[in-house]
Design an enzyme around this catalytic site. Structure first.
Site, PDB file in Angstrom:
ATOM      1  N   GLU A  76       1.098  -0.980  -0.030  1.00 24.73           N
ATOM      2  CA  GLU A  76      -0.695  -0.204   0.036  1.00 24.73           C
ATOM      3  C   GLU A  76       0.732   1.372   0.190  1.00 24.73           C
ATOM      4  OE1 GLU A  76      -2.823   0.430   3.336  1.00 24.73           O
ATOM      5  OE2 GLU A  76      -3.310   2.328   2.544  1.00 24.73           O
ATOM      6  N   ASP A  96      -0.922  -5.060   2.832  1.00 19.09           N
ATOM      7  CA  ASP A  96      -1.489  -4.166   3.684  1.00 19.09           C
ATOM      8  C   ASP A  96      -1.147  -3.793   5.297  1.00 19.09           C
ATOM      9  OD1 ASP A  96      -2.715  -1.751   4.619  1.00 19.09           O
ATOM     10  OD2 ASP A  96      -4.666  -2.374   3.962  1.00 19.09           O
ATOM     11  N   ILE A  98      -1.535  -1.739   7.817  1.00 16.87           N
ATOM     12  CA  ILE A  98      -1.961  -1.422   8.385  1.00 16.87           C
ATOM     13  C   ILE A  98      -3.633  -1.518   8.399  1.00 16.87           C
ATOM     14  CG2 ILE A  98      -2.994  -0.095  10.465  1.00 16.87           C
ATOM     15  CD1 ILE A  98      -0.514   0.999  11.162  1.00 16.87           C
ATOM     16  N   ASP A  99      -4.251  -2.009   8.360  1.00 17.41           N
ATOM     17  CA  ASP A  99      -6.035  -2.219   7.333  1.00 17.41           C
ATOM     18  C   ASP A  99      -6.531  -1.627   8.463  1.00 17.41           C
ATOM     19  OD1 ASP A  99      -7.785  -2.426   4.711  1.00 17.41           O
ATOM     20  OD2 ASP A  99      -8.124  -4.080   6.268  1.00 17.41           O
ATOM     21  N   THR A 101      -6.218   2.027   9.040  1.00 19.19           N
ATOM     22  CA  THR A 101      -5.398   3.198   9.703  1.00 19.19           C
ATOM     23  C   THR A 101      -5.902   4.105  10.082  1.00 19.19           C
ATOM     24  OG1 THR A 101      -3.522   2.785   7.520  1.00 19.19           O
ATOM     25  CG2 THR A 101      -3.677   4.589   9.157  1.00 19.19           C
ATOM     26  N   ASP A 226      -6.503  -4.312   0.659  1.00 20.04           N
ATOM     27  CA  ASP A 226      -6.985  -4.406   1.395  1.00 20.04           C
ATOM     28  C   ASP A 226      -7.727  -6.046   1.303  1.00 20.04           C
ATOM     29  OD1 ASP A 226      -6.503  -1.748   2.271  1.00 20.04           O
ATOM     30  OD2 ASP A 226      -8.353  -1.027   0.573  1.00 20.04           O
TER      31      ASP A 226
HETATM   32  C1  IPD Z   1      -9.195   1.039   4.144  1.00 22.44           C
HETATM   33  C2  IPD Z   1      -9.933   0.642   4.936  1.00 22.44           C
HETATM   34  C3  IPD Z   1     -11.662   1.024   5.398  1.00 22.44           C
HETATM   35  C4  IPD Z   1     -11.384   0.836   4.010  1.00 22.44           C
HETATM   36  C5  IPD Z   1     -11.223   1.380   2.830  1.00 22.44           C
HETATM   37  C6  IPD Z   1      -9.745   0.926   3.087  1.00 22.44           C
HETATM   38  P1  IPD Z   1      -6.232   1.129   4.551  1.00 22.44           P
HETATM   39  O1  IPD Z   1      -7.452   0.314   3.958  1.00 22.44           O
HETATM   40  O2  IPD Z   1     -10.189  -1.282   5.013  1.00 22.44           O
HETATM   41  O3  IPD Z   1     -11.879   0.165   6.016  1.00 22.44           O
HETATM   42  O4  IPD Z   1     -13.582   1.322   4.279  1.00 22.44           O
HETATM   43  O5  IPD Z   1     -11.481   2.121   2.102  1.00 22.44           O
HETATM   44  O6  IPD Z   1      -8.872   1.881   2.189  1.00 22.44           O
HETATM   45  O7  IPD Z   1      -6.488   2.525   3.855  1.00 22.44           O
HETATM   46  O8  IPD Z   1      -6.599   1.548   6.410  1.00 22.44           O
HETATM   47  O9  IPD Z   1      -5.542   0.150   4.330  1.00 22.44           O
END
Ligand code: IPD
Length: 285
Positions: A76, A96, A98-99, A101, A226
């Protein structure tokens, strides 16, 4: 070196170990109250990245490179800093760090370290470590899905009025997109379904489908990093993945439906407005 299926197990074991190490870094950042250190924004004012995201991604990539020097990466934070997002036929780690963030920055305790591994453009295995809960989700093609070693099985519910649906609002605040999200959500809620939830992490929503506590998760706007790792956890727990059009899922398309079965998927997909954010693998201008 010839890389057999058992070789992929070595890679998966390595991913589990490095995901645990990443979790230690994330928990330390939470305990030291430095989780919002160097918060920056990416595609929109609410698309956040922190120093911890960048450090964890580097930890994972450097440790994998030492052990598997020929493998490729889609990360990411690397893609955000300009690296191409290409899924070639080569073994590729999709990361990813930290999914969730935004959850991490605010101390909302659902964040996942996601490591997926694709060969010939197919996800072979996935590891999602829920770092604050200390839960390790794993799935490998043909070999099942597990949480801390316990086998996972999706819900058997086929009545759409008795399901919990998970979704997210994402980080696109364009009013047209927000209207589409709310029109779809209104139709889902008024079917009616038992409830709508969102963990703030696409991967952990998908793991909830694999656990059987949520029947379906959908979102438009997610990225391949993600969902790649969790995709195989869902399918190995007996679930299905589809596009919001009802067609086959395409992990680069930024749209996903992960469901316990096709009956529930079809009923929810009928309620969704389809739209197409820019693909992850778009060619650079
Ligand atoms: C996000 C999370 C969030 C989702 C976003 C993602 P990130 O990932 O998964 O729940 O709604 O579409 O981008 O940016 O925290 O790695």
């Amino acid at each position: 070196m010839s890389e057999s299926r058992d070789f992929w197990q070595d890679a998966m074991d390595h991913a589990v170990a490095v995901a645990r190490k990443s979790g230690e870094m994330i928990r330390a950042a939470v305990q030291n109250q430095d989780r919002s250190s160097l918060v920056q924004t990416k595609s929109s004012a609410v698309d956040l990245v922190t120093e911890t995201d960048q450090k964890v991604e580097q930890l994972i990539i450097q440790s994998v490179k030492r052990k598997f020097p020929t493998h490729r990466f889609i990360g990411e934070e690397s893609v955000s800093s300009g690296e191409p997002c290409v899924l070639s036929l080569d073994p590729t780690w999709i990361i990813d760090p930290i999914d969730g963030t935004t959850n991490f920055v605010h101390g909302f305790p659902f964040v996942g370290v996601c490591i997926g591994f694709a060969v010939n453009q197919q996800v072979e295995w996935g590891v999602v470590y829920s770092a604050i809960e200390d839960k390790m989700y794993t799935g490998r093609k043909g070999r099942g899905a597990f949480c801390d070693g316990r086998p996972l099985q999706v819900s058997t519910q086929t009545d759409v009025h008795k399901v919990i649906v998970a979704t997210e609002f994402g980080s696109d605040r364009n009013p047209d997109v927000v209207d589409k999200i709310f029109r779809s959500l209104r139709k889902v809620l008024t079917l009616p379904v038992h409830g709508v939830r969102g963990a703030g992490s696409a991967a952990l929503n998908m793991c909830s489908v694999a656990l059987g506590s949520v029947e379906l998760y959908y979102e438009t706007g997610i990225h391949v990093w993600d969902v790649a790792a969790a995709s195989v956890i869902v399918t190995e727990a007996g679930g299905v993945l589809l596009d919001t059009t009802g067609g086959a899922v395409d992990l680069m398309s930024r749209r996903i439906v992960a469901a316990n079965n096709k009956t529930i998927a079809t009923r929810i997909i009928e309620q969704l407005e389809v739209y197409s954010p820019e693909r992850d693998d778009r060619l650079p201008e």
